[in-house]
Scaffold this active site. Sequence first.
Site, short mmCIF file in Angstrom:
data_model
loop_
_atom_site.label_atom_id
_atom_site.label_comp_id
_atom_site.label_asym_id
_atom_site.label_seq_id
_atom_site.Cartn_x
_atom_site.Cartn_y
_atom_site.Cartn_z
NE ARG A 105 59.27 43.09 34.69
CZ ARG A 105 60.42 42.49 34.40
NH1 ARG A 105 61.57 43.07 34.66
NH2 ARG A 105 60.42 41.31 33.78
CB CYS B 261 68.34 43.56 32.68
SG CYS B 261 68.79 43.47 34.43
#
Length: 317
Positions: free
Chosen positions: A20, A245
């Site tokens: 993820r 991110c």
Amino acid sequence: MSAVPEALPTRVQVTEVGLRDGLQNEPVQLPTGDKAGLVRALAAAGVRQFELTSFVSPRAVPALADAAELVSALRDIPDLHFSALVPNLRGAERALDAGVDSVVLFVSASATHNAKNVNCRIEDSLAAFEQVARRLEGSGIEVRGAIATAFGCPFEGEVDVQVVGRIARHFADLGATRLSLGDTTGMATPPLVSERVRHLREVVPSLSPTLHFHNTRGIGLANVMQGLWLGIDRYESAIGGLGGCPFAPGASGNIASEDLVYLLDEMGIETGIDLEGMIEASRLASRLMGRPLPAQVSRAGPRLALADCSAVPTARG
């Protein structure tokens, strides 16, 4: 770091987030079959906890558009726990249909990062979580919480520990069973780790935190050591040091799972994970990504990995 550990754990649970958090910021978008193969390699090494994917908008994070397909492809493997990030009720519905074991509701401690990350205010995110918690009541799916930018924000700088505590209390009120403190851009330091952990123990003693560090500034494992000294026994990491991110500048990879397992092994702390198997899984991840990954142990090997001295030249003179 205190000179004497408060309660050094004897066993640590490692949650693999490479599928993820590791893949969401990568330019290479892996096919579902390759992702499933990597999970199988990690499971063979003993990994049991996976933050597998995220049920967010495929337009926002195209690398995770196959979330439901990936869960389906791995249902034949026993004794694994698959969690998935969800930002709202729509994501929770998709996760419920896919059959994950737990959902992770995530919000940033920084208003600016939350706006960039999920395009809404912190208050709106928390209000949406109440809908999710009600929807999942009686479903058998565990609700967990995650706070991004918990140690600092690339847009706002310092993050007030009181804000982290207020969000944590909200998660506790929702019935969350776990809370992850995310070091989104590697701004955590050992003193900040101590401050956050001790504050949460005061305001939400029912939620023992999971620590999630990035190695952006090279002290990810130093922060793990501080967490261990505080008795924290749950950590999140990514195979090979993948990650970052897409909605935060300078967000480099997570601490590498194999580096974390090596550290814990050398400290005599049990994980149930085989280091050699993790190294093989990291090499697979590197081949899939088509580049070397930043982890150290997968390059150097374990401490007692021996070299053939006949292959090394002898000094002359």
